[in-house]
Design an enzyme around this catalytic site. Structure first.
Site, PDB file in Angstrom:
ATOM      1  N   SER A 108       0.845  -1.192   0.000  1.00 36.62           N
ATOM      2  CA  SER A 108       0.000   0.000   0.000  1.00 36.62           C
ATOM      3  C   SER A 108       0.877   1.237   0.000  1.00 36.62           C
ATOM      4  O   SER A 108       1.978   1.241   0.565  1.00 36.62           O
ATOM      5  CB  SER A 108      -0.896   0.015   1.244  1.00 36.62           C
ATOM      6  OG  SER A 108      -1.482   1.283   1.426  1.00 36.62           O
ATOM      7  N   SER A 109       0.373   2.306  -0.591  1.00 40.16           N
ATOM      8  CA  SER A 109       1.141   3.552  -0.615  1.00 40.16           C
ATOM      9  C   SER A 109       1.250   4.202   0.757  1.00 40.16           C
ATOM     10  O   SER A 109       2.022   5.140   0.940  1.00 40.16           O
ATOM     11  CB  SER A 109       0.508   4.538  -1.602  1.00 40.16           C
ATOM     12  OG  SER A 109      -0.828   4.833  -1.232  1.00 40.16           O
ATOM     13  N   CYS A 110       0.506   3.703   1.741  1.00 37.99           N
ATOM     14  CA  CYS A 110       0.608   4.269   3.091  1.00 37.99           C
ATOM     15  C   CYS A 110       1.920   3.901   3.769  1.00 37.99           C
ATOM     16  O   CYS A 110       2.195   4.361   4.890  1.00 37.99           O
ATOM     17  CB  CYS A 110      -0.577   3.849   3.952  1.00 37.99           C
ATOM     18  SG  CYS A 110      -0.522   2.124   4.465  1.00 37.99           S
ATOM     19  N   TYR A 137      -1.173  -0.469   9.989  1.00 35.52           N
ATOM     20  CA  TYR A 137      -1.281  -1.113   8.675  1.00 35.52           C
ATOM     21  C   TYR A 137      -0.004  -0.889   7.875  1.00 35.52           C
ATOM     22  O   TYR A 137       0.531  -1.817   7.245  1.00 35.52           O
ATOM     23  CB  TYR A 137      -2.490  -0.543   7.937  1.00 35.52           C
ATOM     24  CG  TYR A 137      -2.760  -1.146   6.589  1.00 35.52           C
ATOM     25  CD1 TYR A 137      -3.237  -2.440   6.473  1.00 35.52           C
ATOM     26  CD2 TYR A 137      -2.569  -0.411   5.424  1.00 35.52           C
ATOM     27  CE1 TYR A 137      -3.504  -2.999   5.223  1.00 35.52           C
ATOM     28  CE2 TYR A 137      -2.841  -0.952   4.177  1.00 35.52           C
ATOM     29  CZ  TYR A 137      -3.308  -2.249   4.079  1.00 35.52           C
ATOM     30  OH  TYR A 137      -3.568  -2.796   2.847  1.00 35.52           O
ATOM     31  N   LYS A 141       2.686  -3.634   6.232  1.00 38.07           N
ATOM     32  CA  LYS A 141       2.971  -3.710   4.800  1.00 38.07           C
ATOM     33  C   LYS A 141       4.451  -3.479   4.495  1.00 38.07           C
ATOM     34  O   LYS A 141       5.007  -4.095   3.574  1.00 38.07           O
ATOM     35  CB  LYS A 141       2.098  -2.698   4.041  1.00 38.07           C
ATOM     36  CG  LYS A 141       0.629  -3.101   3.989  1.00 38.07           C
ATOM     37  CD  LYS A 141       0.447  -4.437   3.295  1.00 38.07           C
ATOM     38  CE  LYS A 141      -1.000  -4.859   3.177  1.00 38.07           C
ATOM     39  NZ  LYS A 141      -1.150  -6.161   2.504  1.00 38.07           N
ATOM     40  N   HIS A 180     -12.971   3.095   2.763  1.00 38.65           N
ATOM     41  CA  HIS A 180     -12.126   4.217   2.376  1.00 38.65           C
ATOM     42  C   HIS A 180     -13.003   5.348   1.843  1.00 38.65           C
ATOM     43  O   HIS A 180     -14.205   5.192   1.649  1.00 38.65           O
ATOM     44  CB  HIS A 180     -11.119   3.772   1.321  1.00 38.65           C
ATOM     45  CG  HIS A 180     -10.072   2.854   1.855  1.00 38.65           C
ATOM     46  ND1 HIS A 180     -10.127   1.484   1.701  1.00 38.65           N
ATOM     47  CD2 HIS A 180      -8.943   3.101   2.560  1.00 38.65           C
ATOM     48  CE1 HIS A 180      -9.069   0.931   2.280  1.00 38.65           C
ATOM     49  NE2 HIS A 180      -8.335   1.883   2.807  1.00 38.65           N
TER      50      HIS A 180
END
Length: 311
Positions: A108-110, A137, A141, A180
């Site tokens: 994920s880009s987070c 999260y 990841k 989201h």
């Protein structure tokens, strides 16, 4: 990976997994393995190893995860880090032990720092503090991505990772408590339209900028990389374009056909001010997104209408 290769799609009922299933089936892959959560709990190491020992998958798309928006991450931080870490550890370790030829890990880009320079390059990983609202999260990841790299380094495995931007599309989660921003707004605007509500309330100021990728484009990118890349780089997957939350809301209002007001609740958190991925690395090896935002929103809204009618 040929058309009869044994391919395991972990998380096949979710947003990403179901898109990967559609892509594989449309391209004629005939030996796809799936298990529901009820059939196989990937947080259970013993059950996971037994599945690998019996099924012997050759290729894996690891899309199984616990996901959610700001609110869900805030309420269930322990679940987000524990469940995602356990899934990754069990599947990646079993993939090595049972000779999986290639694995693609969905991140994920987070994973990137809250204040990372924009657009965000892959090299910015671990260069600053994470966004607090999704730190559990993100940590999970990052660990999955690093596990793939370290297994490649130590054991010579072929495990690759992708970091998609914000995703949307058919089979999304439209629950207002756990979804989201984009699917939540689709539901809010639809219900406001049906109920003739004078306004739609939106969290935050509306100024943060976000990038959105249609999930079938992500599935296309995943299959492209499975076919064309082996190595220890990981890849941002996105459009390279972003919009403000206000602009997104206005676009969704247009697609849904809602003409009321927008009210922004500035007491609610905005999250990261901007999150736009630099997608030049995957562009260089020949992949680009195909679905523009308005077209993808129409497809997603049509899916939502069908899904609510079936309930």
């Amino acid at each position: 990976m040929d058309k009869t290769s044994k391919i395991y799609v972990a998380g096949h009922t979710g947003l990403v997994g179901s898109a990967i299933m559609r892509k594989l089936e449309s391209e004629g892959y005939t030996n796809i393995i799936t298990r529901t959560f009820e059939e196989l709990d990937l947080t259970d190491q013993k059950a996971t190893r037994e599945f690998f020992e019996k099924a012997r998958p050759e290729y894996i798309f690891l899309a199984a995860a616990k996901v959610g928006g700001i609110q869900a991450n805030s309420v269930y931080p322990a679940d987000f880090i524990y469940i995602n870490l356990m899934i990754e550890c069990n599947v990646i370790k079993a993939s090595h032990e049972f000779g999986v030829k290639k694995l693609l890990f969905l991140g994920s880009s987070c994973i990137y720092p809250k204040m990372a320079p924009q657009p965000i390059k892959e090299e910015y990983l671990l260069s600053g503090y994470l966004e607090e609202t999704n730190e559990p999260y993100a940590l999970a990841k990052i660990s999955g991505l690093k596990m793939c790299q370290y297994f490649n380094k130590q054991y010579g495995t072929n495990f690759i990772s992708v970091m998609p931007t914000n995703l949307y599309g058919p089979n999304d989660n439209f629950d207002l408590n756990t979804s989201h921003v984009l699917p939540a707004l689709i539901r809010k605007f639809h219900e406001a339209k049906i109920n003739n509500a004078p306004y739609v309330e939106i969290w935050g100021t509306g100024t943060p900028r976000r990038e959105f990728l249609f999930v079938d484009d992500l599935a296309d990118a995943c299959l492209f990389l499975m076919k064309n890349y082996s190595g220890n780089d990981f890849f941002n997957i996105g459009t390279g374009e972003d919009v403000t939350i206000r602009e997104l809301a206005e676009l969704i209002g247009e697609v849904v056909g809602y003409n009321g007001e927008l009210k922004f609740d500035t007491s609610k958190p905005d999250g990261t001010p901007r999150k736009l991925l630099d997608v030049s690395r995957i562009h260089k090896i020949g992949w680009r997104h195909k679905t523009e935002l308005k077209k993808g929103l129409r497809t997603t809204y049509e899916y939502y209408i069908r899904a609510t009618r079936m309930v």
